[in-house]
Structures are given as C-alpha cells and as structure tokens.
Motif scaffolding. Structure first.
Motif, PDB file in Angstrom:
ATOM      1  N   THR A 117      10.599   1.561   0.225  1.00  0.00           N
ATOM      2  CA  THR A 117       9.369   2.160   0.744  1.00  0.00           C
ATOM      3  C   THR A 117       9.248   2.049   2.255  1.00  0.00           C
ATOM      4  O   THR A 117       8.608   2.881   2.890  1.00  0.00           O
ATOM      5  N   GLY A 118       9.853   0.995   2.848  1.00  0.00           N
ATOM      6  CA  GLY A 118       9.763   0.760   4.276  1.00  0.00           C
ATOM      7  C   GLY A 118       8.556  -0.087   4.646  1.00  0.00           C
ATOM      8  O   GLY A 118       7.461   0.075   4.098  1.00  0.00           O
ATOM      9  N   ILE A 119       8.760  -1.017   5.576  1.00  0.00           N
ATOM     10  CA  ILE A 119       7.690  -1.884   6.076  1.00  0.00           C
ATOM     11  C   ILE A 119       7.822  -2.003   7.585  1.00  0.00           C
ATOM     12  O   ILE A 119       8.882  -1.747   8.156  1.00  0.00           O
TER      13      ILE A 119
ATOM     14  N   ASP B  95       0.835  -1.198   0.000  1.00  0.00           N
ATOM     15  CA  ASP B  95       0.000   0.000   0.000  1.00  0.00           C
ATOM     16  C   ASP B  95       0.879   1.262   0.000  1.00  0.00           C
ATOM     17  O   ASP B  95       1.917   1.301   0.665  1.00  0.00           O
ATOM     18  N   PRO B  96       0.492   2.310  -0.735  1.00  0.00           N
ATOM     19  CA  PRO B  96       1.296   3.543  -0.732  1.00  0.00           C
ATOM     20  C   PRO B  96       1.273   4.273   0.607  1.00  0.00           C
ATOM     21  O   PRO B  96       2.156   5.100   0.880  1.00  0.00           O
ATOM     22  N   ASP B  97       0.289   3.988   1.460  1.00  0.00           N
ATOM     23  CA  ASP B  97       0.175   4.657   2.752  1.00  0.00           C
ATOM     24  C   ASP B  97       1.123   4.007   3.765  1.00  0.00           C
ATOM     25  O   ASP B  97       0.983   2.825   4.079  1.00  0.00           O
ATOM     26  N   PRO B  98       2.091   4.764   4.303  1.00  0.00           N
ATOM     27  CA  PRO B  98       3.024   4.166   5.275  1.00  0.00           C
ATOM     28  C   PRO B  98       2.339   3.636   6.523  1.00  0.00           C
ATOM     29  O   PRO B  98       2.846   2.706   7.156  1.00  0.00           O
ATOM     30  N   LYS B  99       1.170   4.183   6.881  1.00  0.00           N
ATOM     31  CA  LYS B  99       0.455   3.656   8.044  1.00  0.00           C
ATOM     32  C   LYS B  99      -0.024   2.229   7.782  1.00  0.00           C
ATOM     33  O   LYS B  99      -0.073   1.409   8.707  1.00  0.00           O
ATOM     34  N   MET B 100      -0.395   1.944   6.544  1.00  0.00           N
ATOM     35  CA  MET B 100      -0.766   0.578   6.195  1.00  0.00           C
ATOM     36  C   MET B 100       0.455  -0.328   6.237  1.00  0.00           C
ATOM     37  O   MET B 100       0.394  -1.451   6.762  1.00  0.00           O
ATOM     38  N   ARG B 101       1.573   0.143   5.704  1.00  0.00           N
ATOM     39  CA  ARG B 101       2.781  -0.704   5.640  1.00  0.00           C
ATOM     40  C   ARG B 101       3.367  -0.970   7.026  1.00  0.00           C
ATOM     41  O   ARG B 101       4.188  -1.874   7.180  1.00  0.00           O
ATOM     42  N   ALA B 102       2.970  -0.195   8.021  1.00  0.00           N
ATOM     43  CA  ALA B 102       3.402  -0.473   9.393  1.00  0.00           C
ATOM     44  C   ALA B 102       2.769  -1.744   9.936  1.00  0.00           C
ATOM     45  O   ALA B 102       3.240  -2.306  10.920  1.00  0.00           O
TER      46      ALA B 102
END
Length: 503
Positions: free
Chosen positions: A110-112, A69-76
C-alpha cells in the motif's frame, strides 16, 4: 540530488560542518566539501541558512490509524514528516501485532510515508480477545507457553522487541515475574524491552519503584531496556528526576543496558477513564466498568479512589478535556464540575458513561525542572507520543528546538540533533541509519532554524508546524518547499534476529 550550502550535523557528537550532501538512489554517497565539483547533480537543494541533519527517529508514537488508512494522504503521515520524522516505532505500549510478516507485506503493497520499527505487543496477548485475556490474575503455564510462541513468531518475523504498558489494565495485572519471563523470550532473538512503566507517579509502586522494576526486567532478562516517555507525573513525585537518573546511571554502570525516550511537554495525554479510575475498576472491559458504576458500593469506591487520582494529577483544573465538538471541549474537569453542579470525580463519571476516553484529556502534571533534568542525560532519546488530541502530534521536534535549544538553552543545537538521530541508532544498532555518512540510507532533514516552530496549542492541536523545508526518506523527497509531496517511500525496517535462533 545535491544539498549544498547548509550547516551539516552528521548525527554524532561532532560540531556542525559546512558541507555538501549528495544522494543517489536511496543512499547518501558523499558528505563533504565540493560536492558540486565531484558529482553532476540532476537536482539541487540550496540549503543556505538551513540545518542539514539525519532524519529524526521517534522512539514512541501511535501511527497505526494513519498507516492502515485507505487514503494515501493519511499514510504519508503528514503530522510526523512535517516535523522531520523519517523513522518511528509502532506497536508501542503493548499494541504491536505478532503477525509482523503480514503487516510488512501490507505496508510494502500500500505504501507508507516514514520508515517504521515494529514492536511485538504484550497488550495484544493480555487483552479480552488475547491469550491471557483481561482478568486480574497471573497467567497459567499453558497461557505463558502460547504467549511465548507468539513473541517468538513476532521476533522471527522482524519485531524489534517486546512492548508493554504496565500502567494500563489489563497489562497492569501482570506480575513482574511474568513480564521478566516474557522479556527473556524476546531477548533470545536480540530484542529490546520497550516499557511504559507501571507507575510514573504515586498510583501503586511509585515512580522509583517502577523505575527499579524496569531495571530489574533488564537485569534478569538480559535485555536492553527503553523506558518510554520518561517523566515524573504529579506533584507527589516532582523533583524526583535526579534520583531516577542516579538509579539508571547505577544500573548502566553495573552493565544493565538502560535507555529512555522523552517528549518535550509538561502536559501528558490519555483517556479520562484510565487517568482517573482505579485499575481494579477497569477489569473486564467497558461493559464491566459501566456495570460497576451502577453498583452503589463499587461506585463509592470509584468516587473515593478517583478523587485521589485527580489530586495525584494536580487537581481538577490541571485536567483539560480536548475532545472535538463535545460539551466539554477545551474545558477543565473543574470547569465542567461547576457547569454541571457536581464534584470533579462525578463530572469524570458522567463523561465516562458517555465515552470511555472522553475524547482524551491533557494532564498538566509534569514539572519543567524534571523535564530539563532528564533532557540533559546522555542516554535520553526523543519521542513524540503522537497519536491524537495533543499538539505533540504535529510539533514535538520544533517545540523542543525552539523552547529548549533557542529560548532556554537547556541543550545545545548539536545535542538536539544527537538525541533525535544517532543516539537512538546506536542503542538499536540500526543498519546504516541515523547518520549522514556515505553508504547510509538517505533519510535527511533540511530545516530553517529561524522558522522551525510549533503553531498549535492544546485545544487547536491539529495545525502543522513550520520550517521543515525539505525532507528525504530513503532518498525520495517527502517534503518539498515545506509541503508534503504525497510520496510513500517508507519501509518496514525489520529487526534481524540473533543468528541461529529462528531456524
């Protein structure tokens, strides 16, 4: 970072100790008494009244939607980290890409949130757009050559093994021999065979037949086997867990490296079409399914076999529809059949015509006695099967702790930690993960045992659990004072192929 005053489990078979844990950078540097005297900490976590343990390893989950997902809050991955997960498999049930290098580079860029263990998926190869397509037939020699090349690519780029779901079409069309041949390819590089079994119930070869098939793959391909979300599904196979355990123990005694993961729920989740329709009816994808429903002869077959599959799952009242904002939200198939004035199987057909999954359905078809038999085995590890539309997305670990440790005393607190951490690390031979030891990566949970609870249910499934007060991933605080920090410290933990195999 100093974590002091906690009840510390290190991830092995030892009882808890009173100790400090010291983190520097992404590593644990000290576990023992007097950490405050030995190290000058910039920050301190007061863990009095809390359990301190290695981060939990999720042996089966579906995080792809979040990770991409492009939203970093989702990737958290809030659902996972708020219940203590620091490392999880992705690409299960055949969904893993062979393009492991590209995927790892993307996540690095992107970071996860948590760390991931990527698998190479058989379903990507046997699909409408894959090498083996989706017809109900054996693969040709040329297709097998191409498939093996893709497995080699994925394994040499860091995949942990071959993942399959032999229950789901079109993967279910494969013969055991085809699967063994592909598993041998993964075995060359030191991989595992991660399998959703062909049958967890009485759909085709039965639970015992399917377990023996999984063992056969391990034996003939010389590959470690992880039977994923092990269970007995439906009243036809309730009470068979001891026989399954005996078969696995016998295989292990004979040198077959068999393990299994388990989620702590009596309700299984899937799409309504795959749960009720016969496998032959799914060949060719959704367009072909809808065409069959318009053919009176095939429709009659689907009705007859679908009705039997509903019985196998415990009947229409055991199938709870969990889609959001649908007419059938929170209703059983039996209730919808009465509302629409039709039979249960025709209610399913009506839903499938609208949506192949129906938004998901929970099948209450697993025996609590069988859950407990599997849970107490020394080769069982933990999983959530988290993806969507099920409380396991947010609450698998707190549920297991509260229900099976605190309330029912099925397993001990130490065994709960062991199955969620070091045991999976041992099976996978993880490099410096799964334990609280100096030099190991600082994946650490700090939770309050009196508050570690689920708050959701099967209809209101997207409510986070509570009690996971601090969570470190690679030394970075991902959860602080019970709330996600927004940090994305996760990494792709790549498998290292057997030396000399990828030159």
């Amino acid at each position: 970072m100093l974590i002091t005053g906690g009840k510390v489990y290190t991830g092995d078979d030892a009882p808890a100790i009173s100790a400090d844990v010291v983190i520097a950078g992404d590593r644990i540097v000290y576990v023992g008494q007097g950490g405050a005297q030995k190290y000058q900490a910039k920050s301190t976590v007061d863990a009095h009244g809390h359990i301190v343990a290695p981060g939990f390893i999720d042996g089966h989950s579906h995080p792809e939607k979040w990770l991409n997902d492009p939203d970093p809050k989702m990737r958290a991955l809030r659902p996972w980290i708020t219940q203590g997960t620091t490392l999880l498999f992705m690409g299960v049930e055949g969904a893993g890409t062979p393009n492991q290098k590209d995927q790892a580079e993307k996540f690095s860029r992107t970071g996860i949130g948590p760390n991931v263990l990527p698998l190479v998926g058989y379903g990507v190869l046997r699909s409408p757009t894959g090498i083996l397509h989706s017809e109900s037939r054996a693969a040709t020699p040329d297709e097998m050559t191409q498939a093996k090349a893709q497995i080699r690519k994925g394994m040499c780029e860091g995949g942990w093994g071959l993942s399959v779901s032999l229950f789901n079409a079109p993967q279910s069309f494969a013969t055991t021999e085809e699967v063994i041949d592909l598993a041998k390819e993964a075995a060359k590089y030191g991989g595992i065979y991660h399998t959703h079994q062909r049958d967890e119930a009485s759909y085709n070869i039965g639970l015992m037949g399917s377990t023996l098939e999984s063992i056969r793959v391990g034996r003939e391909a010389h590959i470690p086997v992880q039977i994923t979300h092990i269970k007995g599904l439906g009243p036809d196979v309730w009470g068979m867990a001891p026989k399954v355990v005996d078969a696995i123990n016998k295989a292990r005694a004979e040198g077959v490296d068999v393990w299994a993961d388990q989620y702590p729920w009596a309700g299984a989740s899937a799409g309504i079409e795959g749960m009720v329709f016969p496998i032959w009816a799914e060949e060719g994808g959704r367009a072909a399914v809808l065409k069959r429903l318009d053919d009176p002869a095939q429709l009659d077959r689907i009705r007859n076999e679908g009705a039997e599959n509903i019985r196998r799952r415990g009947g229409p009242e055991s199938l709870l529809m969990v889609a959001a904002n649908e007419e059938w939200t929170g209703k059983t198939i039996g209730q919808m059949a009465k509302t629409w004035g039709t039979t249960p199987v025709d209610a399913v057909i009506r839903i499938v015509r609208t949506d192949a999954t129906g938004g998901g359905v929970v099948s209450f078809a697993i025996s609590e006695d069988d859950i407990k038999v599997f849970m107490t085995q020394p080769w069982i590890t933990d999983s959530s099967d988290a993806g969507a539309n099920h409380p396991r997305l947010y609450s698998s670990y707190p549920r297991k702790y509260e229900k099976y440790v605190v309330n029912e005393h099925v397993i001990s607190e130490q065994e709960f930690i062991r199955s969620a951490t070091g045991r999976e690390a041992d099976y996978l031979h993880l490099d410096h993960r799964g334990y609280l030891r100096p030099g190991y990566f600082a994946d650490v949970v700090v939770f309050d045992p009196s508050r570690f609870k689920q708050r959701n249910d099967f209809v209101h499934y997207d409510i986070p659990s509570v009690g996971m007060d601090w969570l470190f991933i690679n030394g970075t605080l991902a959860v602080k004072d019970s709330e996600p920090t927004g940090a994305l410290p996760g990494r792709t933990v790549a498998h290292v192929p057997t030396p000399g195999t990828c030159q």
